[in-house]
Scaffold this active site. Structure first.
Site, mmCIF file in Angstrom:
data_model
loop_
_atom_site.group_PDB
_atom_site.id
_atom_site.type_symbol
_atom_site.label_atom_id
_atom_site.label_comp_id
_atom_site.label_asym_id
_atom_site.label_seq_id
_atom_site.Cartn_x
_atom_site.Cartn_y
_atom_site.Cartn_z
ATOM 1 N N ASP A 1 0.832 -1.208 0.000
ATOM 2 C CA ASP A 1 0.000 0.000 0.000
ATOM 3 C C ASP A 1 0.862 1.252 0.000
ATOM 4 O O ASP A 1 0.548 2.238 -0.673
ATOM 5 C CB ASP A 1 -0.921 -0.010 1.225
ATOM 6 C CG ASP A 1 -1.844 -1.207 1.237
ATOM 7 O OD1 ASP A 1 -2.591 -1.388 0.267
ATOM 8 O OD2 ASP A 1 -1.800 -1.974 2.210
ATOM 9 N N SER A 2 1.962 1.215 0.752
ATOM 10 C CA SER A 2 2.887 2.346 0.757
ATOM 11 C C SER A 2 3.501 2.539 -0.626
ATOM 12 O O SER A 2 3.596 3.668 -1.121
ATOM 13 C CB SER A 2 3.990 2.115 1.798
ATOM 14 O OG SER A 2 4.993 3.092 1.700
#
Length: 459
Positions: free
Chosen positions: A251-252
Site C-alpha cells: 500500500d505504501s
C-alpha cells in the site's frame, strides 16, 4: 500537492499486542498476556491514509458497512482528512486480526465475510471525483468493487486522456482497465519465479495481457522489477535499511507511485521513489506503527518515534532471556565518523545488545541549527543499522531521549567522555529502574562540526 483518488476495498486491521513470557501448559503455544487492541484502516483505506499523511488531497471511493467496524473506518479516515465516497456494503466489515508480541506476528485471523457481498452503484459524485483527479489508485482486495461497471467505465475514460492510474491487483479481483499506467502484482500474484529473468518474462506477458503501459513486480526485500516495452527490464533494489514488519508495504508503494506519477514522474522515477518509500515505511515499523486508535487512552502519550518501538523491544526481550544487559546510546550521528564508531563498538561490548536512540530531523535542527542535519533521519538510521555493533535504531523528536528511555528501560545509557562533570537528564530517568549512565572515553579530533569546518576551509 496532488488531488488523488483511491478506489478499492477497505478492511479494518486489528492488532492485539501483548507480551509473551511463557508457553501454555496444555499445548506448545505461547501465552499472550494483556493484549491491547490497535486499530487502523487496511486495504484501500491504508493506502488512502498514507497518501493523506503526505499532504495530498485524497478521496476514497469504497463500500463501507453500517456496523462498528465501518464506523471505526469512517472515524479514522475522516481524522486523516480523507474524504469518503461510500457505496454502502450489505455485509459486515472485513477484518484482519493479528496477534503480536515483541514485534512478531504469532497468529492471524481473517474475518472476511462473503466476497460477493452487495454494495450500491457508483454515485455521480464518485464519477466526478475520478474525472477531476490528478492521479488514481485502484487498490483491489478481491471484494468486487473494482468490477463495478460505472467505475470501470469512468476509469477507462480518464486513462484514455492520460490521467495516471496505478492498479494494485488481487487474485480474486478484476483485471486492470486497459491502458493503466502501472500495474503492481507482487511475485506471488504474478505467479513468477525467483530469478530476475523469469520475473522479466512473466512481467512482459502480464503487460501484454493487461494492455498496461508498465508492469512492476514487487519482490519484498529484493526490490522491484519494471517492464515498459520491448527494452531491458528495470530492476530497482531496496536501499539499505532495517527490515521489520512488511505488512502494508504494498500500500505504501502504490500510494507513493501514484503521487509521483501525478506530479509528472516517469514510470522509472515513480518505481524508484516507491521502492524507497516502501523500504522506509517498513523500517519505521510498517503497518504496526500506523496506530490510529490508542490501546489505552488514559495512558501516558506515546513517544514520537519514526522508527517503531516494536523491533527494539524484540531485541530487548531476546537479550533479557539470555540474561544479558541492554545497552543504549544516543545522538544525531549526522556524519558518521571514526569517533562515533569507536564509542558504538565499545558500548556494544558492555552488554548483549546496543540500541541507538537517534535524534529525529526536527530534534537535530533544534540542537544544531537550521542547516542541520545534513542527512535525513532515515538515511542516518540506515547507516547506523548497517553497523554490526548496532542491534536496533529508534528515533525520537524530543530534545533528549529521556521519554524514549523510559519506554525501553535499558540497563546502561552510554555517553562520550566529553560529558564528564555534567549532570545529565538521562541519569534521573535510568535511576527510576536501577539503570546507570556510563561515560566512555571521547575520541578527540573527531567531530561532525570539525569535519564541516574542514570542508568549508577547503571549499
Amino acid at each position: 500537492m496532488s488531488q488523488l483518488v483511491v478506489v478499492g476495498d477497505c478492511l479494518l486491521d486489528r492488532d492485539l499486542v501483548g507480551r509473551v513470557e511463557r508457553l501454555s501448559p496444555d499445548a506448545p503455544v505461547p501465552v499472550v498476556e494483556d493484549p491491547q487492541a490497535q486499530l487502523r484502516p487496511g486495504g484501500a483505506g491504508l493506502a488512502a491514509l498514507l497518501a493523506a499523511r503526505e499532504g495530498h488531497s485524497v478521496r476514497l471511493i469504497a463500500a463501507l458497512s453500517r456496523d462498528a467496524g465501518g464506523d471505526e473506518l469512517r472515524r479514522t479516515l475522516s481524522q486523516a482528512d480523507v474524504e469518503i465516497i461510500d457505496l454502502g456494503l450489505a455485509a459486515a466489515t472485513p477484518e484482519k486480526v493479528r496477534v503480536r508480541a515483541a514485534g512478531q506476528t504469532l497468529l492471524r485471523l481473517d474475518q472476511a465475510g462473503p466476497r460477493d457481498a452487495r454494495f450500491g452503484s457508483a454515485p455521480a459524485e464518485s464519477l466526478a471525483a475520478i474525472a477531476s483527479a490528478d492521479g488514481i489508485l485502484v487498490s483491489d482486495y478481491g471484494r468486487g468493487l473494482s468490477g463495478e461497471p460505472a467505475l470501470r467505465r469512468a476509469l477507462t475514460e480518464v486513462v484514455a486522456v492520460g490521467t495516471p492510474l496505478v492498479w494494485d491487483p488481487h487474485p480474486h479481483g478484476s483485471e486492470p482497465v486497459p491502458g493503466a499506467s502501472l500495474v503492481k502484482p507482487n511475485r506471488r500474484e504474478a505467479a513468477a519465479g525467483q530469478e530476475a529473468a523469469d520475473l522479466a518474462r512473466r512481467a512482459r506477458e502480464l503487460r501484454k495481457g493487461w494492455r498496461a503501459r508498465g508492469v512492476v513486480v514487487t519482490r519484498g526485500a529484493a526490490g522491484a522489477l519494471l517492464v515498459t516495452g520491448d527494452g531491458p527490464a528495470y530492476l530497482v533494489p531496496t536501499p539499505p535499511a532495517p527490515a521489520h514488519d512488511p505488512c502494508g508495504a504494498g500500500d505504501s508503494f502504490c500510494s507513493s507511485a501514484v503521487a509521483l506519477l501525478a506530479a509528472g514522474a516517469s514510470l522509472e522515477e515513480a518505481v524508484r521513489g516507491a521502492v524507497t518509500a516502501a523500504t522506509h515505511f517498513v523500517a519505521a515499523g510498517g503497518a504496526a506503527a500506523v496506530i490510529t486508535a490508542p490501546a489505552n487512552p488514559s495512558a501516558a502519550p506515546p513517544v514520537s518515534t519514526s522508527q517503531g518501538l516494536a523491533p527494539a523491544r524484540a531485541v530487548i526481550e531476546r537479550t533479557r532471556r539470555r540474561g544479558e544487559q541492554v545497552v543504549t546510546t544516543g545522538g544525531c550521528f549526522d556524519l558518521l565518523h571514526a569517533g562515533h564508531v569507536s564509542i558504538l563498538q565499545a558500548a556494544r561490548r558492555l552488554g548483549g545488545c546496543l540500541i541507538v536512540c537517534l535524534n529525529s530531523d526536527s530534534s537535530t535542527r533544534a540542537l544544531k541549527g537550521p542547516d542541520r542535519p545534513l542527512q535525513s533521519e532515515l538515511d542516518r538510521a540506515a547507516v547506523l543499522a548497517a553497523l554490526s555493533c548496532v542491534d536496533a535504531v529508534v528515533s525520537f523528536d524530543e530534545a533528549t531521549p529521556v521519554e524514549l528511555l523510559r519506554r525501553l528501560q535499558p540497563d546502561l545509557f552510554i555517553k562520550g567522555g566529553d560529558y564528564a562533570g555534567r549532570v545529565l537528564p538521562e541519569q534521573a530517568a535510568l535511576a527510576e529502574w536501577g539503570g546507570e549512565v556510563v561515560l566512555l572515553p571521547f575520541a578527540h579530533g573527531h567531530s561532525t562540526s570539525q569535519l564541516l569546518e574542514e570542508v568549508r576551509r577547503l571549499g
